[in-house]
Design a protein around this motif. Structure first.
Motif, PDB file in Angstrom:
ATOM      1  N   UNK A 252       0.824  -1.206   0.000  1.00  0.00           N
ATOM      2  CA  UNK A 252       0.000   0.000   0.000  1.00  0.00           C
ATOM      3  C   UNK A 252       0.856   1.253   0.000  1.00  0.00           C
ATOM      4  N   UNK A 253       2.044   1.178   0.596  1.00  0.00           N
ATOM      5  CA  UNK A 253       2.914   2.334   0.659  1.00  0.00           C
ATOM      6  C   UNK A 253       3.851   2.445  -0.523  1.00  0.00           C
ATOM      7  N   UNK A 254       3.829   1.462  -1.413  1.00  0.00           N
ATOM      8  CA  UNK A 254       4.733   1.473  -2.562  1.00  0.00           C
ATOM      9  C   UNK A 254       4.265   2.500  -3.579  1.00  0.00           C
ATOM     10  N   UNK A 255       5.214   3.184  -4.125  1.00  0.00           N
ATOM     11  CA  UNK A 255       4.897   4.144  -5.185  1.00  0.00           C
ATOM     12  C   UNK A 255       4.887   3.430  -6.531  1.00  0.00           C
ATOM     13  N   UNK A 256       3.989   3.830  -7.411  1.00  0.00           N
ATOM     14  CA  UNK A 256       3.979   3.231  -8.748  1.00  0.00           C
ATOM     15  C   UNK A 256       4.935   3.972  -9.690  1.00  0.00           C
ATOM     16  N   UNK A 257       6.019   4.512  -9.144  1.00  0.00           N
ATOM     17  CA  UNK A 257       7.007   5.240  -9.942  1.00  0.00           C
ATOM     18  C   UNK A 257       8.333   5.279  -9.195  1.00  0.00           C
ATOM     19  N   UNK A 258       9.387   5.602  -9.958  1.00  0.00           N
ATOM     20  CA  UNK A 258      10.704   5.825  -9.377  1.00  0.00           C
ATOM     21  C   UNK A 258      11.074   7.286  -9.658  1.00  0.00           C
TER      22      UNK A 258
ATOM     23  N   UNK B 253       6.675  11.608   3.693  1.00  0.00           N
ATOM     24  CA  UNK B 253       5.453  11.471   2.911  1.00  0.00           C
ATOM     25  C   UNK B 253       5.136   9.996   2.726  1.00  0.00           C
ATOM     26  N   UNK B 254       3.851   9.673   2.776  1.00  0.00           N
ATOM     27  CA  UNK B 254       3.433   8.286   2.628  1.00  0.00           C
ATOM     28  C   UNK B 254       2.719   8.081   1.298  1.00  0.00           C
ATOM     29  N   UNK B 255       2.593   6.824   0.933  1.00  0.00           N
ATOM     30  CA  UNK B 255       1.798   6.479  -0.236  1.00  0.00           C
ATOM     31  C   UNK B 255       2.437   6.864  -1.545  1.00  0.00           C
ATOM     32  N   UNK B 256       1.657   7.484  -2.399  1.00  0.00           N
ATOM     33  CA  UNK B 256       2.068   7.781  -3.766  1.00  0.00           C
ATOM     34  C   UNK B 256       2.624   9.189  -3.923  1.00  0.00           C
ATOM     35  N   UNK B 257       3.363   9.670  -2.922  1.00  0.00           N
ATOM     36  CA  UNK B 257       3.898  11.021  -2.980  1.00  0.00           C
ATOM     37  C   UNK B 257       5.406  11.039  -2.807  1.00  0.00           C
ATOM     38  N   UNK B 258       6.026  12.036  -3.422  1.00  0.00           N
ATOM     39  CA  UNK B 258       7.468  12.245  -3.325  1.00  0.00           C
ATOM     40  C   UNK B 258       7.719  13.744  -3.247  1.00  0.00           C
ATOM     41  N   UNK B 259       8.657  14.144  -2.422  1.00  0.00           N
ATOM     42  CA  UNK B 259       9.050  15.547  -2.333  1.00  0.00           C
ATOM     43  C   UNK B 259      10.562  15.629  -2.167  1.00  0.00           C
TER      44      UNK B 259
ATOM     45  N   UNK C 278       0.936  10.389  -7.685  1.00  0.00           N
ATOM     46  CA  UNK C 278       0.289   9.455  -8.610  1.00  0.00           C
ATOM     47  C   UNK C 278      -1.160   9.260  -8.174  1.00  0.00           C
ATOM     48  N   UNK C 279      -2.050   9.262  -9.141  1.00  0.00           N
ATOM     49  CA  UNK C 279      -3.463   9.035  -8.904  1.00  0.00           C
ATOM     50  C   UNK C 279      -3.929   7.920  -9.829  1.00  0.00           C
ATOM     51  N   UNK C 280      -4.955   7.210  -9.397  1.00  0.00           N
ATOM     52  CA  UNK C 280      -5.534   6.202 -10.283  1.00  0.00           C
ATOM     53  C   UNK C 280      -6.111   6.899 -11.510  1.00  0.00           C
TER      54      UNK C 280
END
Length: 155
Positions: A18-24, A38-44, A57-59
């Motif tokens: 659930x905490x994995x990002x769908x991107x690098x 930051x958790x989930x699909x976020x990066x800063x 990232x959003x669905x």
């Protein structure tokens, strides 16, 4: 393995996924990755002088193509956030996927600010790569911003 151990292992695996990002993301030189905040699909990431990069990232629901999501973002930024669109150009990520970079501007207390949003779309996700700050700061870091986009990799 006991049933309880299997359930615990399954729960831990689901929590990790659930905490994995769908991107690098790609953190350019001079920036510090703030991901652990930051958790989930976020990066800063940020520089010492306050330039900020972000990726969300959003669905892709409802499922839309790049042109659809670009128009949605453009309308939202202008109509609800008060930004003026200054430029739009094609972008490519590390995998060769084509996206679009939108440059917006606005003034805060008489100081011009720039906000770049790069959009990539695949079947599962819409990816927003953000870069923002004062006009001088964004222009100073143009090369690093471009590097973070061309080295971004959706999973």
């Amino acid at each position: 393995m006991s049933k309880r151990t299997i359930l615990l292992a399954s729960a831990l695996l689901l929590a990790a996924l659930a905490g994995c990002r769908p991107f690098k993301p790609a953190t350019p030189a001079g920036f510090v990755d703030l991901s652990e905040k930051y958790e989930g699909h976020e990066y800063r990431a940020t520089t010492a002088d306050g330039m900020v990069l972000g990726v969300r990232a959003f669905e892709n629901k409802p499922k839309g193509e790049l042109a659809f999501w670009v128009k949605v973002i453009e309308n939202r930024m202008r109509d609800t956030s008060g930004y003026a669109m200054l430029d739009a150009r094609e972008a490519k990520d590390r995998g060769g996927n084509v996206g679009k970079t939108l440059r917006f501007g606005h003034d805060e207390s008489g100081v011009p600010h720039l906000y770049d949003l790069t959009v990539f779309v695949n079947d599962d996700h819409v990816f927003l790569l953000e870069a923002g700050g004062t006009k001088d700061l964004v222009e100073k870091h143009e090369e690093q911003i471009a590097w973070s986009i061309t080295n971004f990799l959706p999973d």
